[in-house]
Design a protein around this motif. Structure first.
Motif, PDB file in Angstrom:
ATOM      1  N   GLN A 215       0.843  -1.197   0.000  1.00  0.00           N
ATOM      2  CA  GLN A 215       0.000   0.000   0.000  1.00  0.00           C
ATOM      3  C   GLN A 215       0.883   1.255   0.000  1.00  0.00           C
ATOM      4  O   GLN A 215       0.930   2.000   0.982  1.00  0.00           O
ATOM      5  N   PRO A 216       1.595   1.519  -1.089  1.00  0.00           N
ATOM      6  CA  PRO A 216       2.535   2.651  -1.100  1.00  0.00           C
ATOM      7  C   PRO A 216       1.861   4.008  -0.991  1.00  0.00           C
ATOM      8  O   PRO A 216       2.462   4.940  -0.451  1.00  0.00           O
ATOM      9  N   ASP A 217       0.629   4.142  -1.513  1.00  0.00           N
ATOM     10  CA  ASP A 217      -0.056   5.430  -1.390  1.00  0.00           C
ATOM     11  C   ASP A 217      -0.313   5.777   0.079  1.00  0.00           C
ATOM     12  O   ASP A 217      -0.061   6.911   0.517  1.00  0.00           O
ATOM     13  N   GLU A 218      -0.816   4.803   0.832  1.00  0.00           N
ATOM     14  CA  GLU A 218      -1.041   5.021   2.256  1.00  0.00           C
ATOM     15  C   GLU A 218       0.273   5.269   2.981  1.00  0.00           C
ATOM     16  O   GLU A 218       0.340   6.085   3.912  1.00  0.00           O
ATOM     17  N   ALA A 219       1.333   4.584   2.532  1.00  0.00           N
ATOM     18  CA  ALA A 219       2.643   4.770   3.163  1.00  0.00           C
ATOM     19  C   ALA A 219       3.120   6.207   2.995  1.00  0.00           C
ATOM     20  O   ALA A 219       3.596   6.828   3.953  1.00  0.00           O
ATOM     21  N   VAL A 220       2.999   6.747   1.795  1.00  0.00           N
ATOM     22  CA  VAL A 220       3.431   8.126   1.547  1.00  0.00           C
ATOM     23  C   VAL A 220       2.665   9.099   2.445  1.00  0.00           C
ATOM     24  O   VAL A 220       3.243  10.032   3.026  1.00  0.00           O
ATOM     25  N   LEU A 245      11.492   4.516  -0.963  1.00  0.00           N
ATOM     26  CA  LEU A 245      10.960   3.188  -1.270  1.00  0.00           C
ATOM     27  C   LEU A 245       9.535   3.277  -1.809  1.00  0.00           C
ATOM     28  O   LEU A 245       9.198   2.652  -2.827  1.00  0.00           O
ATOM     29  N   ALA A 246       8.701   4.047  -1.117  1.00  0.00           N
ATOM     30  CA  ALA A 246       7.296   4.131  -1.516  1.00  0.00           C
ATOM     31  C   ALA A 246       7.144   4.747  -2.909  1.00  0.00           C
ATOM     32  O   ALA A 246       6.344   4.271  -3.726  1.00  0.00           O
ATOM     33  N   GLU A 247       7.898   5.801  -3.172  1.00  0.00           N
ATOM     34  CA  GLU A 247       7.793   6.443  -4.492  1.00  0.00           C
ATOM     35  C   GLU A 247       8.274   5.519  -5.593  1.00  0.00           C
ATOM     36  O   GLU A 247       7.701   5.490  -6.693  1.00  0.00           O
ATOM     37  N   GLN A 248       9.312   4.748  -5.320  1.00  0.00           N
ATOM     38  CA  GLN A 248       9.775   3.806  -6.334  1.00  0.00           C
ATOM     39  C   GLN A 248       8.715   2.745  -6.599  1.00  0.00           C
ATOM     40  O   GLN A 248       8.472   2.361  -7.740  1.00  0.00           O
ATOM     41  N   HIS A 249       8.042   2.285  -5.556  1.00  0.00           N
ATOM     42  CA  HIS A 249       6.994   1.283  -5.738  1.00  0.00           C
ATOM     43  C   HIS A 249       5.765   1.891  -6.422  1.00  0.00           C
ATOM     44  O   HIS A 249       4.951   1.151  -6.990  1.00  0.00           O
ATOM     45  N   ARG A 250       5.622   3.196  -6.368  1.00  0.00           N
ATOM     46  CA  ARG A 250       4.541   3.873  -7.103  1.00  0.00           C
ATOM     47  C   ARG A 250       4.954   4.176  -8.535  1.00  0.00           C
ATOM     48  O   ARG A 250       4.168   4.730  -9.306  1.00  0.00           O
ATOM     49  N   GLY A 251       6.197   3.837  -8.899  1.00  0.00           N
ATOM     50  CA  GLY A 251       6.677   4.072 -10.259  1.00  0.00           C
ATOM     51  C   GLY A 251       7.257   5.447 -10.476  1.00  0.00           C
ATOM     52  O   GLY A 251       7.493   5.845 -11.621  1.00  0.00           O
ATOM     53  N   ASN A 252       7.504   6.189  -9.410  1.00  0.00           N
ATOM     54  CA  ASN A 252       8.017   7.550  -9.521  1.00  0.00           C
ATOM     55  C   ASN A 252       9.503   7.555  -9.175  1.00  0.00           C
ATOM     56  O   ASN A 252       9.926   8.016  -8.108  1.00  0.00           O
ATOM     57  N   GLU A 296      14.872   1.963 -14.677  1.00  0.00           N
ATOM     58  CA  GLU A 296      14.517   2.966 -15.680  1.00  0.00           C
ATOM     59  C   GLU A 296      13.540   3.941 -15.045  1.00  0.00           C
ATOM     60  O   GLU A 296      12.619   3.550 -14.330  1.00  0.00           O
ATOM     61  N   GLU A 297      13.695   5.215 -15.321  1.00  0.00           N
ATOM     62  CA  GLU A 297      12.875   6.221 -14.661  1.00  0.00           C
ATOM     63  C   GLU A 297      11.392   6.120 -15.024  1.00  0.00           C
ATOM     64  O   GLU A 297      10.545   6.627 -14.300  1.00  0.00           O
ATOM     65  N   ASP A 298      11.086   5.455 -16.104  1.00  0.00           N
ATOM     66  CA  ASP A 298       9.670   5.341 -16.470  1.00  0.00           C
ATOM     67  C   ASP A 298       9.121   3.938 -16.231  1.00  0.00           C
ATOM     68  O   ASP A 298       8.035   3.610 -16.686  1.00  0.00           O
ATOM     69  N   THR A 299       9.885   3.092 -15.501  1.00  0.00           N
ATOM     70  CA  THR A 299       9.455   1.723 -15.260  1.00  0.00           C
ATOM     71  C   THR A 299       9.322   1.496 -13.781  1.00  0.00           C
ATOM     72  O   THR A 299      10.310   1.540 -13.060  1.00  0.00           O
ATOM     73  N   PRO A 300       8.082   1.256 -13.282  1.00  0.00           N
ATOM     74  CA  PRO A 300       7.916   1.024 -11.842  1.00  0.00           C
ATOM     75  C   PRO A 300       8.551  -0.290 -11.416  1.00  0.00           C
ATOM     76  O   PRO A 300       8.513  -1.271 -12.142  1.00  0.00           O
ATOM     77  N   GLU A 301       9.163  -0.270 -10.266  1.00  0.00           N
ATOM     78  CA  GLU A 301       9.735  -1.486  -9.695  1.00  0.00           C
ATOM     79  C   GLU A 301       8.664  -2.227  -8.894  1.00  0.00           C
ATOM     80  O   GLU A 301       7.833  -1.597  -8.241  1.00  0.00           O
ATOM     81  N   LYS A 302       8.674  -3.522  -8.948  1.00  0.00           N
ATOM     82  CA  LYS A 302       7.773  -4.311  -8.118  1.00  0.00           C
ATOM     83  C   LYS A 302       8.402  -4.533  -6.736  1.00  0.00           C
ATOM     84  O   LYS A 302       9.596  -4.384  -6.562  1.00  0.00           O
TER      85      LYS A 302
END
Length: 313
Positions: A215-220, A245-252, A296-302
Motif C-alpha cells: 500500500q505505497p499510497d497510504e505509506a506516503v 521506497l514508496a515512491e519507487q513502488h509507485r513508479g516515480n 529505468e525512470e519510467d518503469t515502476p519497480e515491483k
C-alpha cells in the motif's frame, strides 16, 4: 536550549565541582551540539564521579560513534560492560560497532546477550532483528519477527507492540500476514495520546507497515504525516528513505532518487543518536540502492523479496 544548558552546567561546576550531574548534562548538550570530543571528556568525568550512573556511559558511546572511532567505541563498550554487566544497552551499542567492523557473529552474540539480560526489552529484540537482517540471516530474521509478534503483539504497552510492527516492516515478506504489522501500528497510533512523544515513531512505523503490505499510497501519506509532526526529528532520515521506497513502488523513480539523495546527505551530516535508528537506516539504504540500481525512470519497480542470500544453512 542546549547552549544555555552548557552555561548553566558550567556555573554549577564552578560552585559544586564534585557533582557528576552538571558534567552529565553538559556532556549531553555537547553531544546534541556535535561537540563530540568535549562530550566524551565530560561524560568520562561524570563516570569517574558517579561510576554507577548509566546516562554518561550512553553519551560517551554515542559520541565515539559520531566521531567514527569504532575501536574507541568498542573499548568503551567493554569498559561499560565490565562496570555494568547487567546493562543490556551496552551490548546493543557494541553489536552496532561489530556490524560496522563486519563481525556479524559477534554482533549477533551481543544481541542475544542483551535479550537474555532483558527479555522484556522490545528495543533489544528490535536491534537483534536488525542485525540479523544486515547479516543476511534471513531465516533467523523472520523467526525473530515471529517471536516479537508473539512476545509483544498482545502487550498493553503501545511501545511494545509498535516496536514489534517496526521489526516486521524492516523488509518485505518478513511475516506471513503483512497486515498484522499494519493493525498493530494502527492500534499504536490510536493510543498515541498516551505517549505523544512517541507518536511520530508510531506514524512512521505505520507508513512502513503499509509499504510492506503493498500500500505505497497510504505509506506516503503516513510518512508525510510523521514529518509534519516534527520536521526537526533526529531520525528524519528514516522518513526520507521510506519515501524513496514508496515512491519507487509507485513508479516515480525521479522522486525516489530525490528522496534518497536527501536521506544520504542527512545520514552523512547527522546519523542519529540511537543504535536502532542508525541500523534501520543502513537496512533501508541498502534496499533503496538495490531498487534504484539500473531502474529505468519510467518503469515502476515491483516489491522485491527480502534478501535471498541466507547464511543460516
Amino acid at each position: 536550549q542546549y547552549k544555555h544548558a552548557i552555561v548553566d552546567a558550567a556555573e554549577a561546576l564552578r560552585l559544586y565541582s564534585y557533582l557528576f550531574l552538571p558534567y552529565a548534562v553538559r556532556a549531553g548538550a555537547n553531544l546534541i551540539l556535535k561537540k563530540y570530543k568535549q562530550a566524551i571528556v565530560d561524560a568520562e568525568e561524570a563516570i569517574r564521579l558517579a561510576p554507577k550512573a548509566l546516562f554518561p556511559h550512553r553519551i560517551r558511546l554515542n559520541a565515539y560513534y559520531m566521531l567514527g572511532d569504532l575501536e574507541a567505541m568498542n573499548a568503551a563498550c567493554d569498559q561499560t560492560i565490565q562496570a555494568h554487566p547487567e546493562w543490556e544497552p551496552a551490548y546493543t551499542f557494541r553489536a552496532e560497532a561489530y556490524v560496522h567492523m563486519g563481525d556479524y557473529a559477534k554482533a549477533i552474540e551481543d544481541c542475544n546477550q542483551a535479550i537474555k539480560l532483558a527479555p522484556e526489552s522490545e528495543y533489544a529484540a528490535l536491534v537483534r532483528a536488525q542485525v540479523l537482517l544486515l547479516a543476511f540471516r534471513t531465516t533467523k530474521f523472520r523467526e525473530a519477527c515471529a517471536e516479537m509478534l508473539e512476545r509483544f503483539g498482545q502487550s498493553e504497552d503501545p511501545k511494545g507492540f509498535c516496536t514489534a510492527a517496526r521489526a516486521c516492516a524492516l523488509a518485505p515478506n518478513a511475516v506471513a500476514d503483512p497486515m498484522a504489522p499494519v493493525e498493530l501500528a494502527k492500534r499504536a497510533v490510536s493510543q498515541s495520546l498516551m505517549a505523544p512523544y512517541l507518536r511520530q515513531w508510531m506514524v512512521y512505523t505505520l507508513g512502513m507497515a503499509h509499504l510492506r503490505a503493498g500500500q505505497p499510497d497510504e505509506a506516503v501519506e503516513r510518512f508525510h504525516e510523521s514529518f509534519d509532526a516534527d520536521p526537526g526529528w533526529r531520525a528524519i532520515t528514516l522518513i526520507w528513505l521510506g519515501l524513496a521506497l514508496a515512491e519507487q513502488h509507485r513508479g516515480n523513480t525521479p522522486e525516489a532518487r530525490r528522496r534518497f539523495a536527501q536521506a544520504i546527505e542527512l545520514m552523512e551530516r547527522d546519523p542519529g543518536i540511537a543504535p536502532q535508528d542508525r541500523l534501520e537506516a543502513q537496512i533501508l539504504r541498502r534496499e533503496v540502492e538495490a531498487l534504484l540500481a539500473g531502474a529505468e525512470e519510467d518503469t515502476p519497480e515491483k516489491e522485491k523479496e527480502a534478501p535471498q542470500e541466507d547464511q543460516d544453512a
